[in-house]
Write an enzyme that holds these catalytic residues in place. Structure first.
Site, PDB file in Angstrom:
ATOM      1  N   LYS A  17     -13.304  35.651 -62.997  1.00  0.00           N
ATOM      2  CA  LYS A  17     -11.884  35.644 -63.338  1.00  0.00           C
ATOM      3  C   LYS A  17     -11.176  34.681 -62.392  1.00  0.00           C
ATOM      4  O   LYS A  17     -11.144  34.909 -61.180  1.00  0.00           O
ATOM      5  CB  LYS A  17     -11.288  37.049 -63.200  1.00  0.00           C
ATOM      6  CG  LYS A  17     -11.805  38.064 -64.210  1.00  0.00           C
ATOM      7  CD  LYS A  17     -11.222  39.441 -63.928  1.00  0.00           C
ATOM      8  CE  LYS A  17     -11.616  40.456 -64.996  1.00  0.00           C
ATOM      9  NZ  LYS A  17     -11.152  41.829 -64.641  1.00  0.00           N
ATOM     10  N   GLU A  70      -5.948  44.676 -75.041  1.00  0.00           N
ATOM     11  CA  GLU A  70      -6.869  43.585 -75.342  1.00  0.00           C
ATOM     12  C   GLU A  70      -7.273  43.537 -76.814  1.00  0.00           C
ATOM     13  O   GLU A  70      -8.250  42.891 -77.183  1.00  0.00           O
ATOM     14  CB  GLU A  70      -8.095  43.679 -74.432  1.00  0.00           C
ATOM     15  CG  GLU A  70      -7.704  43.531 -72.967  1.00  0.00           C
ATOM     16  CD  GLU A  70      -8.878  43.564 -72.015  1.00  0.00           C
ATOM     17  OE1 GLU A  70     -10.021  43.786 -72.475  1.00  0.00           O
ATOM     18  OE2 GLU A  70      -8.661  43.365 -70.810  1.00  0.00           O
TER      19      GLU A  70
END
EC number: 4.2.1.11
Length: 432
Positions: free
Chosen positions: A337, A205
């Site tokens: 999400k 990330e």
């Protein structure tokens, strides 16, 4: 009404070089929507099923050609002719076609691709930016960017037990000012780590992923970087953690293998309490494993008035699991999400249920991402006040931050930065 004329899926690659699904949907008025599906590394067991081919000779078993086939051969014939703008009807049609509780026949990655593509086509048909299409004129709050500047856990070959060390720049007047502060701390942290002779390679990330002797070492370096960049820890920039504790929980022993030893849940609770007394931590995600409802309720009852406890693997953006969490007092914040639940409609339902019951919501990327910026528009549309989409590095992460800059500019004087108010449970730093 925008009638669906064609739906086509193909296999593409995500930010980790793994296959994922792309769906192109066209409507009769000339609008086109693109649905790009993300993928997680540390996933909750209760998440909707991500369909992979399993053929080890092709992409090491991670191909998604069967999900693509499901779109092209099963979903497309069913939804062609439907109104793309009737999102709920479209999503419910696909859920019914799948016929399983977890989208375990067609695959959530197949269904979500179509759901997202329809959303984008509908917004284009209405000649509206996505945040306006979803949220109407009420969507105006720019979220605090929770920036994952140090990676551990499953995102970085377990360089530390804790998976994500994030900075939360809430003490600013605008999103653009907050983003600047976060970026400056990120670059300063690189210099801090280099001076200590530590590796500054990046995790999935975009955060730095050096091997650490302890989890606290990472926090100390971040504190040093905040100060060295010219900002005040706590006052202007807080720290948020994603522990991702299910990743080091042993079901057989019922213990957490943490910092080199097997730990009981009580030890972990004490560890977190000591941590928030020592550092300006405003948010902890997944402090306990995904079925530890009683432990979640205990930490929320004891410390939930001081910070937010975010349910990711626990709640998996699932309205039913969220309802259980609300009933038990387990967690006080929802991680959002889209691919955990698999449709736009169910995602929006989860956010609304969370808001109605006093939970905060943090809209989130996945570790396997694409250039898609849906989560940026979604955070503004629903005024969630929080987003997490990695470090200010790697194109697929930067795309989300840049999209928020665009939205802030488009909103002009009506734009409002969520700032400290995004963290409803946190009072002590602003009061000092």
């Amino acid at each position: 009404m925008a009638v669906i004329e064609s739906v086509y899926a193909r296999q593409i690659l995500d930010s980790r070089g793994n296959p994922t699904v792309e769906v192109v949907l066209d409507t009769d008025d000339g609008a086109q929507g693109l649905g790009l599906v993300p993928s997680g590394a540390s996933t909750g067991e209760a998440e909707a099923w991500e369909r992979r081919d399993g053929d080890k000779s092709v992409y090491q078993g991670k191909g998604v050609l069967n999900a693509v086939k499901a779109v092209n051969e099963e979903i497309a014939p069913k939804v062609i002719g439907m109104d793309a703008s009737d999102q709920r009807a479209l999503d419910e049609t696909m859920i019914e076609l799948d016929g399983t509780p977890n989208k375990g026949r067609l695959g959530a990655n197949a269904i979500l691709g179509v759901s997202l593509a329809a959303l984008y086509a509908s917004a284009e048909s209405a000649d509206q930016p996505l945040y306006r299409y979803i949220g109407g004129t009420n969507g105006h709050i720019l979220p605090v960017p929770n920036m994952n500047i140090m990676n551990g856990g499953a995102h970085a070959d377990f360089a530390t037990d804790i998976q994500e060390y994030m900075i939360s720049p809430y003490g600013f007047n605008t999103y653009s000012e907050a983003l600047q502060a976060g970026v400056e701390v990120y670059h300063t942290l690189k210099n801090v780590l280099k001076k200590q002779g530590l590796n500054t390679g990046l995790g999935d990330e975009g955060g730095f992923a050096p091997k650490m002797k302890s989890n606290k070492d990472s926090l100390n370096y971040i504190m040093d970087a905040i100060s060295a960049a010219g900002y005040e820890p706590g006052k202007q920039i807080g720290i948020s953690l994603d522990v991702a504790s299910s990743e080091f929980y042993n079901k057989e022993t019922g213990k957490y293998h943490f910092e080199g030893d097997d730990r009981e849940a009580g030890y972990m609770l004490d560890f977190y309490e000591n941590l928030i007394n020592e550092y300006p931590i405003v948010s902890i995600e997944d402090p306990f494993q995904e079925e530890g409802w009683d432990d979640w309720a205990a930490i929320t009852a004891k410390l939930g008035d001081r910070l937010q406890f975010v349910g990711d693997d626990l709640l998996v953006t699932n309205p039913a699991r969220l309802a259980k969490g609300i009933k038990l007092g387990a967690a006080n914040s929802l991680l959002v999400k889209l691919n955990q639940i698999g449709t736009v409609t169910e995602t929006l339902d989860a956010i609304e249920l969370a808001t109605k019951n006093g939970f905060t919501s943090m809209v989130s990327h996945r570790s396997g991402e694409t250039p898609d910026t849906t989560i940026s528009d979604l955070a503004v549309a629903k005024n969630t006040g929080q987003i997490k989409t990695g470090a200010p590095a790697r194109g697929e992460r930067i795309a989300k931050y840049n999209r928020l800059l665009e939205i802030e500019e488009e909103l002009g004087s009506t734009a409002q930065y969520a700032g400290y108010s995004a963290f409803k449970a946190c009072k002590k730093y602003i009061a000092e």
